[in-house]
Design an enzyme around this catalytic site. Sequence first.
Site, PDB file in Angstrom:
ATOM      1  N   HIS A 121       0.851  -1.189   0.000  1.00 17.65           N
ATOM      2  CA  HIS A 121       0.000   0.000   0.000  1.00 17.65           C
ATOM      3  C   HIS A 121       0.889   1.242   0.000  1.00 17.65           C
ATOM      4  O   HIS A 121       2.052   1.177   0.399  1.00 17.65           O
ATOM      5  CB  HIS A 121      -0.906   0.021   1.232  1.00 17.65           C
ATOM      6  N   GLU A 123       0.983   3.793   1.903  1.00 18.17           N
ATOM      7  CA  GLU A 123       1.502   4.149   3.226  1.00 18.17           C
ATOM      8  C   GLU A 123       2.625   3.191   3.638  1.00 18.17           C
ATOM      9  O   GLU A 123       3.605   3.590   4.267  1.00 18.17           O
ATOM     10  CB  GLU A 123       0.375   4.113   4.269  1.00 18.17           C
ATOM     11  N   CYS A 148      -6.295   2.463   4.956  1.00 17.10           N
ATOM     12  CA  CYS A 148      -7.038   1.260   5.357  1.00 17.10           C
ATOM     13  C   CYS A 148      -6.605   0.829   6.759  1.00 17.10           C
ATOM     14  O   CYS A 148      -5.601   1.303   7.292  1.00 17.10           O
ATOM     15  CB  CYS A 148      -6.800   0.137   4.353  1.00 17.10           C
ATOM     16  N   CYS A 151      -2.978  -0.393   7.098  1.00 17.99           N
ATOM     17  CA  CYS A 151      -1.952   0.657   7.124  1.00 17.99           C
ATOM     18  C   CYS A 151      -1.965   1.410   8.448  1.00 17.99           C
ATOM     19  O   CYS A 151      -0.920   1.799   8.952  1.00 17.99           O
ATOM     20  CB  CYS A 151      -2.136   1.623   5.964  1.00 17.99           C
TER      21      CYS A 151
END
Length: 319
Positions: A121, A123, A148, A151
Amino acid sequence: GPCAMRRAQLKRAGLRFNRGLIERLQRSLTASKRCCVSCPPLDAPRRMVIEAAERQRLEQEHGCTGPALLGRLLTHFRVKDLAHPPISNFHVGAVALGASGNVYFGVNVEFPGHPLSATIHAEQFIMASAALRGESGLTHLVVNAPPCGHCRQLLNEMDGAARLGVHVVAADGSLSSTGHPQLLPQDFGPAHLSNDSGLLASEANHSLALPVQHKQLKELGDEALRAANRAYAPYSECPAGVALRLDDGQVFGGHYIESCAFNPSLPPLQVAVVNAMAHGALTSLHQVREIALVELARSKVSFARTTYIGNARFHLMHA
Ligand SMILES: [Zn+2]
């Protein structure tokens, strides 16, 4: 000739392999900046870290600082165009300010042919990129979609997460701002597993060494070993590192990064991919030709069976 994935695509399309057809396909892929038929267009390679001095210049140029500047940079550098989501086609771009004053860009990267858990992801990309640079903490994170749960948990691994500002870019370009603790109430954190430190708090050195017989893999093995020695593995105490050799010969390492919640952990392969992308050297996973993994023999946590990209040659080395 075409890579294995392209050959498979041609085969599925019921096309015979002939030089003219392959050349036409290569030309159309090059023109559309695609690495293969199923991949989204890729932008030109770019470095994904901005040094503190350059950030100061950008502050002058854009007339703003902090989260406002990060939001501007996210748009200005079209960060989400660097994402590689051939499965979801959902492009995420993120940008964070480090305690050093450096700025880190992150994007999501999906791995066709792997479980979805292999996904990086945006992040996570930033956490890995910051860790690779020896960054000591992040102060603000701006992202074009809400982080999400996965993360939020990995961000919670970071030393100083309680002081991290998180800002989501709205459709009109404005920032919706909050603090990381508000995004993860009743959090599970490193302290629950008796880890009073955290990610980015300090640089590890596990003092691992390789046996002499791996000398023929000198550069790749050395880089994977260097990475393994930097691993953040306070819970399993199973350090691991990966080095990738790209088609142009460049080598990039990545170290294992654990989360106290285990599942959000980043395997060393993913961190090495982040390293190569952050240097602007990797725009397609097809560029990876060779992979070396260094981990402990009889390790409780092993990446030996999950470290692969396409047909890249794989070397396992036990430290
Ligand atoms: Zn996420």
